[in-house]
Design a protein around this motif. Structure first.
Motif, PDB file in Angstrom:
ATOM      1  N   PRO A 297     -30.922  36.521  43.792  1.00  0.00           N
ATOM      2  CA  PRO A 297     -31.945  35.677  44.422  1.00  0.00           C
ATOM      3  C   PRO A 297     -31.536  35.267  45.835  1.00  0.00           C
ATOM      4  N   ALA A 298     -32.531  35.031  46.674  1.00  0.00           N
ATOM      5  CA  ALA A 298     -32.258  34.654  48.063  1.00  0.00           C
ATOM      6  C   ALA A 298     -31.635  33.275  48.181  1.00  0.00           C
ATOM      7  N   ASN A 299     -31.721  32.468  47.120  1.00  0.00           N
ATOM      8  CA  ASN A 299     -31.223  31.094  47.198  1.00  0.00           C
ATOM      9  C   ASN A 299     -29.852  30.914  46.545  1.00  0.00           C
ATOM     10  N   VAL A 300     -29.094  32.007  46.405  1.00  0.00           N
ATOM     11  CA  VAL A 300     -27.751  31.912  45.818  1.00  0.00           C
ATOM     12  C   VAL A 300     -26.706  32.362  46.831  1.00  0.00           C
ATOM     13  N   TRP A 301     -25.763  31.475  47.120  1.00  0.00           N
ATOM     14  CA  TRP A 301     -24.609  31.786  47.950  1.00  0.00           C
ATOM     15  C   TRP A 301     -23.387  31.863  47.032  1.00  0.00           C
ATOM     16  N   LEU A 302     -22.532  32.825  47.257  1.00  0.00           N
ATOM     17  CA  LEU A 302     -21.355  33.000  46.404  1.00  0.00           C
ATOM     18  C   LEU A 302     -20.086  32.847  47.230  1.00  0.00           C
ATOM     19  N   GLY A 303     -19.162  32.030  46.708  1.00  0.00           N
ATOM     20  CA  GLY A 303     -17.892  31.836  47.405  1.00  0.00           C
ATOM     21  C   GLY A 303     -16.711  31.917  46.467  1.00  0.00           C
ATOM     22  N   THR A 304     -15.536  32.106  47.051  1.00  0.00           N
ATOM     23  CA  THR A 304     -14.309  32.085  46.269  1.00  0.00           C
ATOM     24  C   THR A 304     -13.230  31.334  47.037  1.00  0.00           C
ATOM     25  N   THR A 305     -12.257  30.806  46.300  1.00  0.00           N
ATOM     26  CA  THR A 305     -11.175  30.018  46.886  1.00  0.00           C
ATOM     27  C   THR A 305     -10.015  30.929  47.268  1.00  0.00           C
ATOM     28  N   VAL A 306      -9.614  30.889  48.532  1.00  0.00           N
ATOM     29  CA  VAL A 306      -8.467  31.676  49.000  1.00  0.00           C
ATOM     30  C   VAL A 306      -7.545  30.751  49.787  1.00  0.00           C
TER      31      VAL A 306
ATOM     32  N   VAL B 232     -25.465  34.983  51.037  1.00  0.00           N
ATOM     33  CA  VAL B 232     -24.357  34.400  51.814  1.00  0.00           C
ATOM     34  C   VAL B 232     -23.099  34.522  50.973  1.00  0.00           C
ATOM     35  N   ARG B 233     -22.040  35.038  51.575  1.00  0.00           N
ATOM     36  CA  ARG B 233     -20.733  35.070  50.925  1.00  0.00           C
ATOM     37  C   ARG B 233     -19.793  34.193  51.747  1.00  0.00           C
ATOM     38  N   PHE B 234     -19.061  33.327  51.049  1.00  0.00           N
ATOM     39  CA  PHE B 234     -18.208  32.389  51.772  1.00  0.00           C
ATOM     40  C   PHE B 234     -16.878  32.216  51.083  1.00  0.00           C
ATOM     41  N   ILE B 235     -15.923  31.646  51.813  1.00  0.00           N
ATOM     42  CA  ILE B 235     -14.633  31.324  51.221  1.00  0.00           C
ATOM     43  C   ILE B 235     -14.362  29.839  51.412  1.00  0.00           C
ATOM     44  N   SER B 236     -13.660  29.262  50.465  1.00  0.00           N
ATOM     45  CA  SER B 236     -13.130  27.911  50.587  1.00  0.00           C
ATOM     46  C   SER B 236     -11.619  28.029  50.681  1.00  0.00           C
ATOM     47  N   ALA B 237     -11.106  27.857  51.873  1.00  0.00           N
ATOM     48  CA  ALA B 237      -9.649  27.869  52.085  1.00  0.00           C
ATOM     49  C   ALA B 237      -9.170  26.421  52.066  1.00  0.00           C
ATOM     50  N   GLU B 238      -9.367  25.798  50.914  1.00  0.00           N
ATOM     51  CA  GLU B 238      -9.031  24.384  50.739  1.00  0.00           C
ATOM     52  C   GLU B 238      -8.553  24.137  49.311  1.00  0.00           C
ATOM     53  N   PRO B 239      -7.380  23.586  49.153  1.00  0.00           N
ATOM     54  CA  PRO B 239      -6.441  23.251  50.214  1.00  0.00           C
ATOM     55  C   PRO B 239      -5.778  24.501  50.789  1.00  0.00           C
ATOM     56  N   LEU B 240      -5.721  24.579  52.102  1.00  0.00           N
ATOM     57  CA  LEU B 240      -5.057  25.708  52.738  1.00  0.00           C
ATOM     58  C   LEU B 240      -3.552  25.522  52.610  1.00  0.00           C
ATOM     59  N   LEU B 241      -2.882  26.510  52.004  1.00  0.00           N
ATOM     60  CA  LEU B 241      -1.455  26.390  51.702  1.00  0.00           C
ATOM     61  C   LEU B 241      -0.586  27.371  52.474  1.00  0.00           C
ATOM     62  N   GLY B 242      -1.217  28.127  53.373  1.00  0.00           N
ATOM     63  CA  GLY B 242      -0.461  29.084  54.171  1.00  0.00           C
ATOM     64  C   GLY B 242      -1.381  29.742  55.179  1.00  0.00           C
ATOM     65  N   PRO B 243      -0.823  30.536  56.089  1.00  0.00           N
ATOM     66  CA  PRO B 243      -1.657  31.219  57.084  1.00  0.00           C
ATOM     67  C   PRO B 243      -2.508  32.301  56.427  1.00  0.00           C
ATOM     68  N   LEU B 244      -3.689  32.538  56.998  1.00  0.00           N
ATOM     69  CA  LEU B 244      -4.586  33.576  56.498  1.00  0.00           C
ATOM     70  C   LEU B 244      -4.937  34.531  57.628  1.00  0.00           C
ATOM     71  N   GLU B 245      -4.865  35.818  57.348  1.00  0.00           N
ATOM     72  CA  GLU B 245      -5.338  36.833  58.279  1.00  0.00           C
ATOM     73  C   GLU B 245      -6.461  37.586  57.549  1.00  0.00           C
ATOM     74  N   ILE B 246      -7.702  37.282  57.927  1.00  0.00           N
ATOM     75  CA  ILE B 246      -8.861  37.841  57.205  1.00  0.00           C
ATOM     76  C   ILE B 246      -9.883  38.458  58.154  1.00  0.00           C
ATOM     77  N   ASN B 247      -9.433  38.910  59.318  1.00  0.00           N
ATOM     78  CA  ASN B 247     -10.347  39.459  60.319  1.00  0.00           C
ATOM     79  C   ASN B 247     -11.244  40.564  59.775  1.00  0.00           C
ATOM     80  N   ASP B 248     -10.667  41.491  59.025  1.00  0.00           N
ATOM     81  CA  ASP B 248     -11.456  42.613  58.518  1.00  0.00           C
ATOM     82  C   ASP B 248     -12.569  42.140  57.594  1.00  0.00           C
ATOM     83  N   TRP B 249     -12.287  41.122  56.794  1.00  0.00           N
ATOM     84  CA  TRP B 249     -13.312  40.603  55.880  1.00  0.00           C
ATOM     85  C   TRP B 249     -14.385  39.839  56.649  1.00  0.00           C
ATOM     86  N   LEU B 250     -14.003  39.130  57.693  1.00  0.00           N
ATOM     87  CA  LEU B 250     -14.983  38.407  58.505  1.00  0.00           C
ATOM     88  C   LEU B 250     -15.918  39.380  59.219  1.00  0.00           C
ATOM     89  N   LYS B 251     -15.400  40.515  59.597  1.00  0.00           N
ATOM     90  CA  LYS B 251     -16.223  41.517  60.267  1.00  0.00           C
ATOM     91  C   LYS B 251     -17.236  42.146  59.317  1.00  0.00           C
TER      92      LYS B 251
END
Length: 277
Positions: free
Chosen positions: A132-141, A161-180
């Motif tokens: 459905p158009a009204n569902v956004w899916l996210g995961t914790t990283v 919409v696909r999103f991430i919750s980097a909370e609590p952030l516990l280290g550096p993240l390199e996710i450029n390829d996924w953001l693209k």
């Protein structure tokens, strides 16, 4: 927890049930588990029952949907703050089916489904390849290892919409390829609570830079209980609890309210744009 949520990136919260089992480093000091225990609910762990709710509870989103039907904005519903919709337990199947029906019946609400188990989504979600158009899916990283493990699963789900919750952030993240390629929104922040772990400011700044470079919406939710001492010099001088973190910053424990949610002087509250296909 319900209408007019205090969580900065949503409008309302809705829980189809309470309870979960810890599966990652971010779960170590789970606020939801602590809250449940505080109100006398023993619903955490693999061998205990989940708390479910009656019809009146399930009518709340229908009321929100009715109020939103004549408005210019779309309320966002975080589901679920006290559970994981994609926890794979057989007794939760009828409640999941009821949730899918509720989402279909509330087209004026955007439902934000945040899970630590994206590998279960394709099997447990109710829409197959036509979400459905009204569902956004996210995961914790919260760590690079979690991003490497979970984002391949998230990227395969055709949510608008696909999103991430980097909370609590516990280290550096390199996710450029996924953001693209597949991520539309990044939520991040530090940890709060009596056992909160301080984060390095450089982790947030680098994640923000990656979002800007890829034109991805960025939301900085909070510093949490720890804030950079260089911006709170008077408090830092008086603070009893200080820690030097990975990037060399002295973090001071001042509490969530004092620490605030400004990153380099700005509160970042960007929202994503739903993908066309």
């Amino acid at each position: 927890m319900g209408q007019n949520s205090k969580i900065e990136w949503t409008t309302h919260t809705f829980n189809p049930w309470w309870g979960c089992t810890k599966v990652s480093e971010a779960c170590k000091h789970c606020y939801a588990e602590s809250w449940a225990k505080r109100v006398g609910q023993k619903v955490w762990g693999p061998s205990v029952d989940r708390r479910t709710f009656g019809d009146e509870h399930w009518k709340q989103p229908l009321r929100w949907n009715k109020l939103a039907s004549g408005g210019d904005t779309r309320p966002r519903v975080f589901c679920a703050s006290m559970a994981d919709v994609f926890e794979d337990r057989e007794e939760l199947s009828p409640w999941r089916a009821r949730l899918w029906e509720l989402i279909d019946d509330t087209p004026h609400l955007d439902w934000l489904l945040l899970t630590k188990r994206p590998q279960n989504v394709g099997r447990l979600a109710g829409w197959g390849g036509d979400w459905p158009a009204n569902v956004w899916l996210g995961t914790t990283v919260e760590l690079q290892a979690r991003a490497d493990e979970l984002l391949p699963h998230l990227s395969q789900i055709p949510a608008k919409v696909r999103f991430i919750s980097a909370e609590p952030l516990l280290g550096p993240l390199e996710i450029n390829d996924w953001l693209k390629s597949s991520i539309d929104w990044v939520i991040t922040g530090g940890e709060s609570g009596p056992k909160a772990r301080p984060a390095s400011p450089a982790w947030f700044r680098d994640l923000h830079m990656q979002c800007m470079q890829n034109e991805v919406a960025f939301h900085f939710k909070q510093w949490g209980d720890w804030a950079p001492g260089d911006g709170l010099n008077l408090l830092a001088a008086r603070a009893k609890h200080k820690k030097i973190v990975a990037d060399g910053t002295t973090m001071v424990r001042v509490g969530k309210k004092v620490a605030g949610r400004a990153l380099d002087g700005t509160e970042w509250d960007q929202l994503p744009v739903a993908r066309a296909n």
